[in-house]
Scaffold this motif. Structure first.
Motif, PDB file in Angstrom:
ATOM      1  N   THR A 189      -4.411   2.955  -9.187  1.00  0.00           N
ATOM      2  CA  THR A 189      -3.605   3.901  -8.418  1.00  0.00           C
ATOM      3  C   THR A 189      -2.431   3.199  -7.741  1.00  0.00           C
ATOM      4  O   THR A 189      -1.291   3.683  -7.778  1.00  0.00           O
ATOM      5  CB  THR A 189      -4.472   4.605  -7.363  1.00  0.00           C
ATOM      6  N   GLN A 190      -2.693   2.052  -7.128  1.00  0.00           N
ATOM      7  CA  GLN A 190      -1.621   1.286  -6.506  1.00  0.00           C
ATOM      8  C   GLN A 190      -0.649   0.764  -7.569  1.00  0.00           C
ATOM      9  O   GLN A 190       0.576   0.749  -7.351  1.00  0.00           O
ATOM     10  CB  GLN A 190      -2.192   0.117  -5.697  1.00  0.00           C
ATOM     11  N   ASP A 202       0.854  -1.191   0.000  1.00  0.00           N
ATOM     12  CA  ASP A 202       0.000   0.000   0.000  1.00  0.00           C
ATOM     13  C   ASP A 202       0.889   1.240   0.000  1.00  0.00           C
ATOM     14  O   ASP A 202       1.595   1.509   0.969  1.00  0.00           O
ATOM     15  CB  ASP A 202      -0.899  -0.013   1.238  1.00  0.00           C
ATOM     16  N   HIS A 203       0.828   2.011  -1.077  1.00  0.00           N
ATOM     17  CA  HIS A 203       1.693   3.177  -1.225  1.00  0.00           C
ATOM     18  C   HIS A 203       1.141   4.440  -0.570  1.00  0.00           C
ATOM     19  O   HIS A 203       1.843   5.450  -0.511  1.00  0.00           O
ATOM     20  CB  HIS A 203       1.921   3.466  -2.714  1.00  0.00           C
ATOM     21  N   PHE A 204      -0.087   4.404  -0.084  1.00  0.00           N
ATOM     22  CA  PHE A 204      -0.752   5.654   0.258  1.00  0.00           C
ATOM     23  C   PHE A 204      -1.313   5.719   1.673  1.00  0.00           C
ATOM     24  O   PHE A 204      -1.912   6.723   2.045  1.00  0.00           O
ATOM     25  CB  PHE A 204      -1.884   5.926  -0.753  1.00  0.00           C
ATOM     26  N   ASN A 205      -1.160   4.661   2.460  1.00  0.00           N
ATOM     27  CA  ASN A 205      -1.679   4.667   3.816  1.00  0.00           C
ATOM     28  C   ASN A 205      -0.600   4.206   4.784  1.00  0.00           C
ATOM     29  O   ASN A 205       0.446   3.691   4.377  1.00  0.00           O
ATOM     30  CB  ASN A 205      -2.915   3.758   3.927  1.00  0.00           C
ATOM     31  N   TYR A 206      -0.880   4.386   6.067  1.00  0.00           N
ATOM     32  CA  TYR A 206       0.122   4.090   7.083  1.00  0.00           C
ATOM     33  C   TYR A 206      -0.416   3.162   8.161  1.00  0.00           C
ATOM     34  O   TYR A 206      -0.001   3.208   9.309  1.00  0.00           O
ATOM     35  CB  TYR A 206       0.636   5.399   7.698  1.00  0.00           C
ATOM     36  N   LYS A 207      -1.334   2.319   7.766  1.00  0.00           N
ATOM     37  CA  LYS A 207      -1.824   1.290   8.667  1.00  0.00           C
ATOM     38  C   LYS A 207      -0.783   0.170   8.759  1.00  0.00           C
ATOM     39  O   LYS A 207       0.052   0.026   7.857  1.00  0.00           O
ATOM     40  CB  LYS A 207      -3.149   0.728   8.143  1.00  0.00           C
ATOM     41  N   PRO A 208      -0.805  -0.621   9.792  1.00  0.00           N
ATOM     42  CA  PRO A 208       0.187  -1.704   9.904  1.00  0.00           C
ATOM     43  C   PRO A 208       0.234  -2.610   8.682  1.00  0.00           C
ATOM     44  O   PRO A 208       1.315  -2.993   8.223  1.00  0.00           O
ATOM     45  CB  PRO A 208      -0.275  -2.456  11.165  1.00  0.00           C
TER      46      PRO A 208
END
Length: 409
Positions: free
Chosen positions: A157-158, A61-67
């Protein structure tokens, strides 16, 4: 009447078969193979030795910061150094953006890219699209396609983020940061190539988007455009064939109005397996096509495309028309389309600016300009189309190095 209906329904199948063929990538299998067959790949299909396969540890995932965003998967890519002049020269990197298929389809079927590499002493870099071929997140097809939680990472997008990250890493490892990258793709891959130039203009200095239907969203293009082109193609070849197919619709409507009409047709023409019958269509493409016709006639609902009624979960394509977006924010894109290709109905067919060029050809088919050229069989108009593409790309490279030289003074 039964024989008449049989003839007319077979003509309908002929129509859909031809549509499927027209949508086929040159050198690859049809779009409507089963999902699993198109998604997975276990070999390099006897690639020539200059095509070397690698695997990149790609970010999920390039766009979020979840674990879970920090998870990775192995993304397949292929490099070909046969023609490359090296990092210290003016040699570009030509990047083939993979579409919805295993990567080897692109290597085998898009020979014009090799011609470009020979012309410009370029390195070739082929990138496989996530969730296809060997680039399967979560370790397997079954896990990757298990539910919305895993499928949520399958998006264009990814995929663009994958390309940007991988291109940057490859250039860094080769000390080739100053070598310009040019993105090339066909159909959906062509859409990605143009979007890569739009979203990451510092990554790709230009893009050749072959048969890319980037306008075929919402109300940007008439939604019957694909079928209009198919109809015209049939009519150009045979007025009799066109009339036969046209006349068959009334008979199809009559049968569709009967109780369990879809099930009857499935049984007669064996267009669905036993499992498909139980689930009102399943995976068989002909059954899905028929379902789109019959669902509104009282049979169990089954659609090729989702209904037009919008929900809050629909993607937000309408935020801005792509044409002014392209005009205002980017340049150096070639949109090539053959007007015999049904997908050209959603393509860019007129120049948007001096650097966003449309190259339509009256007799061209799907992605024809990026298949391998032939000195003996290519028509003059195709030769000219490719020559124009080469000249434009040559201009991009020359301007890039002129700008780089001016900056470094």
């Amino acid at each position: 009447m039964a024989l008449q209906f049989l003839f007319q329904f077979l003509s309908l199948l002929l129509l859909f078969t031809t549509i499927c063929i027209s949508a086929t990538y040159p050198g690859s299998s049809t779009r409507f193979d089963t999902m699993r067959r198109r998604m997975t790949s276990k070999s390099n299909s006897h690639l020539p030795p200059e095509f070397v396969t690698y695997y990149y540890t790609q970010t999920l995932d390039h766009f979020n910061y979840k674990p879970e965003s920090y998870a990775t998967f192995q993304q397949k890519y292929i490099k070909n150094f046969k023609y490359w002049g090296g990092a210290s020269t003016s040699s570009p990197i030509i990047v083939y953006i993979g579409e919805e298929a295993p990567l080897t389809f692109g290597v085998h079927g898009k020979g014009f890219i090799v011609d470009l590499a020979s012309r410009f002493k370029a390195m070739l870099l082929y990138i496989e699209h996530r969730y296809y071929g060997d680039s399967m997140p979560f370790g397997s097809f079954g896990e990757a396609f298990r539910d919305a939680n895993t499928l949520g990472f399958l998006s264009s997008t990814q995929a663009l983020g994958d390309c940007a990250q991988l291109i940057t890493d490859v250039k860094r490892n080769l000390s080739a940061e100053n070598c310009p990258a040019i993105a090339i793709g066909g159909s959906y891959g062509g859409m990605l190539a143009s979007w890569l130039r739009l979203k990451y203009p510092h990554i790709a200095i230009g893009a050749l988007a072959s048969s890319a239907p980037i306008l075929y969203f919402d109300d940007l293009t008439p939604q019957n455009g694909y079928h209009v082109v198919v109809t015209n193609d049939f009519r150009d070849v045979s007025e009799s064939c066109y009339n036969t197919i046209k006349q068959s619709w009334s008979e199809i409507d009559r049968v569709a109005g009967q109780t369990n009409g879809l099930t009857t047709l499935c049984n007669i023409f064996h267009t669905c397996s036993a499992v498909d019958k139980a689930t009102a269509c399943g995976n068989d493409i002909l059954c899905k096509i028929a379902a789109g016709v019959f669902a509104q006639k009282g049979d169990r609902p089954c659609y090729i495309n989702k209904p037009k009624n919008r929900t809050e979960t629909d993607e937000g394509w309408p935020w801005q028309d792509i044409k002014p977006t392209l005009q205002r924010f980017t340049g150096n894109i070639i949109f090539s389309n053959g007007l015999r290709d049904p997908y050209s109905a959603g393509g860019v067919l007129k120049n948007i600016s001096d650097s966003i060029i449309a190259l339509p050809t009256v007799n061209g088919s799907h992605c024809l300009d990026i298949v391998k050229s032939s000195k003996t069989s290519d028509p003059d108009w195709l030769v000219q189309q490719r020559n124009t593409e080469v000249e434009i790309i040559e201009g991009w490279i020359a301007k890039y190095y002129a700008d780089l030289k001016a900056i470094n003074k």
